[in-house]
Design a protein around this motif. Structure first.
Motif, PDB file in Angstrom:
ATOM      1  N   TRP A  25      -8.310   3.039  -1.180  1.00 25.02           N
ATOM      2  CA  TRP A  25      -8.933   2.895   0.129  1.00 25.02           C
ATOM      3  C   TRP A  25      -8.939   4.300   0.732  1.00 25.02           C
ATOM      4  O   TRP A  25      -7.904   4.978   0.721  1.00 25.02           O
ATOM      5  CB  TRP A  25      -8.082   2.005   1.042  1.00 25.02           C
ATOM      6  N   ARG A  26     -10.074   4.711   1.240  1.00 23.96           N
ATOM      7  CA  ARG A  26     -10.112   6.042   1.871  1.00 23.96           C
ATOM      8  C   ARG A  26     -10.446   5.865   3.348  1.00 23.96           C
ATOM      9  O   ARG A  26     -11.409   5.176   3.694  1.00 23.96           O
ATOM     10  CB  ARG A  26     -11.180   6.925   1.213  1.00 23.96           C
TER      11      ARG A  26
ATOM     12  N   LEU B 167      -5.339   5.619   0.201  1.00 21.05           N
ATOM     13  CA  LEU B 167      -4.296   4.628  -0.053  1.00 21.05           C
ATOM     14  C   LEU B 167      -4.551   3.952  -1.384  1.00 21.05           C
ATOM     15  O   LEU B 167      -5.699   3.777  -1.792  1.00 21.05           O
ATOM     16  CB  LEU B 167      -4.281   3.559   1.055  1.00 21.05           C
ATOM     17  N   THR B 168      -3.468   3.582  -2.025  1.00 21.78           N
ATOM     18  CA  THR B 168      -3.610   2.888  -3.305  1.00 21.78           C
ATOM     19  C   THR B 168      -2.517   1.840  -3.424  1.00 21.78           C
ATOM     20  O   THR B 168      -1.622   1.771  -2.569  1.00 21.78           O
ATOM     21  CB  THR B 168      -3.550   3.909  -4.458  1.00 21.78           C
ATOM     22  N   CYS B 169      -2.611   1.004  -4.445  1.00 19.15           N
ATOM     23  CA  CYS B 169      -1.533   0.034  -4.670  1.00 19.15           C
ATOM     24  C   CYS B 169      -1.608  -0.505  -6.091  1.00 19.15           C
ATOM     25  O   CYS B 169      -2.588  -0.275  -6.803  1.00 19.15           O
ATOM     26  CB  CYS B 169      -1.574  -1.080  -3.634  1.00 19.15           C
TER      27      CYS B 169
ATOM     28  N   LEU C 277       0.850  -1.196   0.000  1.00 18.13           N
ATOM     29  CA  LEU C 277       0.000   0.000   0.000  1.00 18.13           C
ATOM     30  C   LEU C 277       0.884   1.244   0.000  1.00 18.13           C
ATOM     31  O   LEU C 277       1.984   1.230   0.562  1.00 18.13           O
ATOM     32  CB  LEU C 277      -0.892   0.022   1.248  1.00 18.13           C
ATOM     33  N   ARG C 278       0.394   2.276  -0.624  1.00 19.84           N
ATOM     34  CA  ARG C 278       1.123   3.553  -0.568  1.00 19.84           C
ATOM     35  C   ARG C 278       0.115   4.698  -0.520  1.00 19.84           C
ATOM     36  O   ARG C 278      -1.064   4.508  -0.859  1.00 19.84           O
ATOM     37  CB  ARG C 278       2.077   3.687  -1.754  1.00 19.84           C
ATOM     38  N   ILE C 279       0.632   5.806  -0.078  1.00 17.63           N
ATOM     39  CA  ILE C 279      -0.255   6.971   0.029  1.00 17.63           C
ATOM     40  C   ILE C 279      -0.527   7.468  -1.394  1.00 17.63           C
ATOM     41  O   ILE C 279       0.411   7.734  -2.151  1.00 17.63           O
ATOM     42  CB  ILE C 279       0.391   8.075   0.899  1.00 17.63           C
TER      43      ILE C 279
END
Lengths: 289, 371
Positions: free
Chosen positions: B297-298, B340-342, B286-288
């Protein structure tokens, strides 16, 4: 630029002096109480030996130290009863009973502690229940059995009905249960069978308990009076019965009685002195950690 | 060298309504020379399974084959297997030399002293041969236990959490030693642990157990990168993977997993629409997020943990939680709203009802298929 060494956090010492003083008072008090109790236990034994070493005319003396020392009571005891033979008989009887009870207790305790089988707990409770059966209940059947076997008036007759002890089973089972089960499993993995594991792994680790229990069983057997008196009616084959020889209608011969009683105590005292450490270990520890 | 085959092995404890299957129909093939780790939480049946292989616990059902020979009913001494116990089970009354030589003396071997010296030398125990176990440290005891197993040249080694009594530093060093030992001996190792790091670092294959059943068997990479169930996904990896509920929705031939605070594209597809799923990604994947596209993901940062070189941020997303791990500082504070995203390939998808992994197939018409 200057370099400053990082210091460790400050350490504030506690007020240890007060704690130390309180603990010392407690220790002294404990020693005084225990010393008093110890004295209370030792005095009767000391008085027994002191009386046995008094001259016959001083036998009722209340002087704490017997002086002049005399072995007249021992000589009289020797002339009245066959002391060496009685000591030997009593030793053989007590040793055989203790050994028999240790072996049967060890085997039964091992079975109860190391194995799982049907009705295990019920069977164990039956073993324990035999401890609760009064001696008077088994006395007559045992006597009748010995009569049929023709072993009345013999040391064998005294020993055979005493070869099993519920106390030994209970104590050894408890000690065996405290031996890590993995130790027995490791022996199985290393190729040992149950019998070999018992003698090469269990027994060597059970020495303190076996020594402690052995002494206890030996002392019990040594001090036994009623059963030998019943079986050895026509002979005074053991020391405890021989003591009766000094109690007659004319009065009690305190000197030889104390001398014989002193000799009767001696093997037990010696045994305890030799195995003292193991006995304490055996009772304090319930087994291995 | 031994191959161990387990076929439908079951161990039931108790009877009637109180019966519990500690091991429930497990089948496993441990190849010759393999380092198989049985991994799972306490009570999952891994130790019972190992004990059945050792012959210390009789199975209720199933078979165990050693190099094709049925050993299900054989005594431990007939199996040619050595075991290292969690407590080491060293004989307290024997010296180190006698402990190591114990299995050889049982077999009345004549070369006991030579073999003991050889093993002691290999394990660095030469100076300790006259000591008793109580005079040894935990690490030394562990090596003696290993020596006792090694001295027999067994077909396979069974190890029941042998490192669990060691401190962290010693455990790390011993892990490396065990791996090295396995590489040198090329013997079969079956190793029980609940420690995922031990499993990941030493195993050639990991068998993950849960409730007496096998959840997944695979290489450490397979188990970590493609967990077969939510249990495996959650059990392996620290901090645990955050799994959030979502529903698969289709629009214009594209599928998306949409939930409270979750929105991620799954690729082209139709037939999985409406399916309830659990989605998640490993904390390190995961990363910002900054861009507007891709999975997201919020949520709100609930806690930030400092691990020294790294930081872990625990983020509340909808009704669930996910963790984000990265180099310190992450730049997040408690209460921060975060997106968050990935990488889409790093997303794990599981069936919400069965908990089994869902894989996305390349065919556009079959969007999701249960493993």
């Amino acid at each position: 630029m200057t370099l400053i060494e990082v210091t460790t956090p400050a350490h504030t010492p506690s007020d240890g002096a007060v704690v130390l003083r309180e603990s010392r008072v407690r220790t002294v008090l404990g020693h005084v109480v225990l010393g008093g109790l110890g004295l209370l236990c030792i005095v009767p034994v000391y008085w027994l030996y002191a009386t046995s070493l008094r001259a016959p005319e001083d036998i009722y003396s209340l002087r704490p130290f017997p002086w002049p020392l005399s072995v007249a009571s021992y000589a009289e005891a020797r002339d009245t009863v066959d002391l060496p033979q009685l000591l030997l008989n009593t030793f053989v009887m007590a040793a055989l009973i203790a050994l028999g009870q240790l072996v049967t207790g060890l085997l039964a305790g091992y079975a109860f502690a190391a194995w799982r089988f049907r009705l295990q707990n019920t069977l164990y409770l039956v073993f324990v229940a035999t401890w609760l059966v009064p001696f008077q209940v088994t006395m007559v059947p045992n006597y009748a059995l010995l009569n049929q076997l023709g072993t009345l008036n013999t040391i064998t007759g005294v020993v055979i009905p005493n070869l099993c002890s519920a106390l030994a089973v209970i104590m050894l089972r408890s000690h065996l249960r405290s031996i890590p089960h993995e130790l027995l499993e490791a022996a199985r993995m290393d190729g040992r069978g149950a019998w070999s594991t018992l003698w090469t792994v269990v027994v060597p680790n059970l020495w303190p308990a076996l020594a402690a229990l052995g002494v206890l069983l030996f002392i019990n057997a040594w001090n036994e009076y009623f059963w030998p008196a019943l079986v050895l009616q026509r002979t005074n084959n053991v020391l405890q019965l021989a003591l009766h020889s000094f109690i007659g209608p004319e009065g009690t011969q305190w000197g030889p009685l104390m001398a014989t009683a002193g000799l009767a105590c001696l093997p037990v005292l010696l045994l305890y002195l030799i195995l003292q450490r193991r006995i304490v270990d055996g009772f304090v520890r319930s087994g291995l950690k | 060298m031994s191959r161990i085959q387990i076929e439908g092995l079951t161990r039931r404890f108790g009877s009637g309504n109180h019966a519990v299957n500690a091991v429930d129909g497990i089948s496993l093939d441990v190849a010759d020379g393999e380092f198989l780790v049985l991994l799972g939480p306490s009570g999952c049946g891994k130790s019972t399974l190992l004990r059945m292989i050792a012959g210390l616990t009789p199975p209720t059902g199933g078979r165990i084959l050693l190099d094709g020979r049925d050993i299900t009913a054989a005594e431990p001494r007939e199996r040619n297997l050595a075991m290292v116990f969690q407590s080491y089970a060293l004989y307290p009354h024997l010296t180190v030399a006698k402990n190591i030589g114990f299995p050889l003396r049982t077999r009345r071997r004549k070369d006991v002293d030579a073999k003991v010296t050889e093993v002691a030398k290999a394990l660095g125990l030469e100076q300790l041969l006259d000591r008793r176990p109580r005079a040894l440290s935990g690490g030394q005891r562990q090596r003696v236990a290993l020596g006792r197993a090694l001295v027999r040249d067994p077909g396979a080694f069974l190890l029941d959490e042998p490192l669990s009594n060691l401190d962290a530093t010693l455990r790390t060093a011993t892990r490396a030693e065990l791996t090295d030992l396995h590489r040198r001996l090329r013997s079969t190792f079956v190793y029980v642990t609940h420690d995922q790091i031990e499993a990941m670092t030493m195993a050639t294959r990991i068998a993950v157990l849960n409730g007496g059943r096998l959840e997944q068997v695979g290489t450490p990479e397979e188990v970590y990168d493609a967990p077969a169930s939510t249990f495996v996904a959650g059990f392996i990896g620290s901090p645990a993977i955050g799994l959030l509920p979502a529903e698969v929705r289709g629009a214009d031939g594209e599928l998306r997993a949409v939930g409270d605070g979750v929105d991620m594209p799954l690729g082209p597809g139709h037939d999985a629409s409406g399916r309830e799923v659990l989605v998640g990604a490993r904390p390190e994947h995961l990363r910002i997020g900054t861009g507007a596209v891709g999975p997201e993901w919020r949520g709100t940062v609930r806690l930030v943990e400092n691990l020294g070189g790294e930081e872990v941020a625990h983020v509340t997303v909808g009704g669930g939680r996910v963790a984000l791990r990265g180099p310190r500082p992450l730049g997040l504070a408690v209460g921060d709203a975060v997106r968050l995203t990935c990488d889409p390939d790093r997303i794990h998808l599981f069936c919400a009802t069965s908990g089994r992994r869902l894989v996305r197939t390349p065919e556009p018409r079959r969007a999701a298929v249960a493993v």
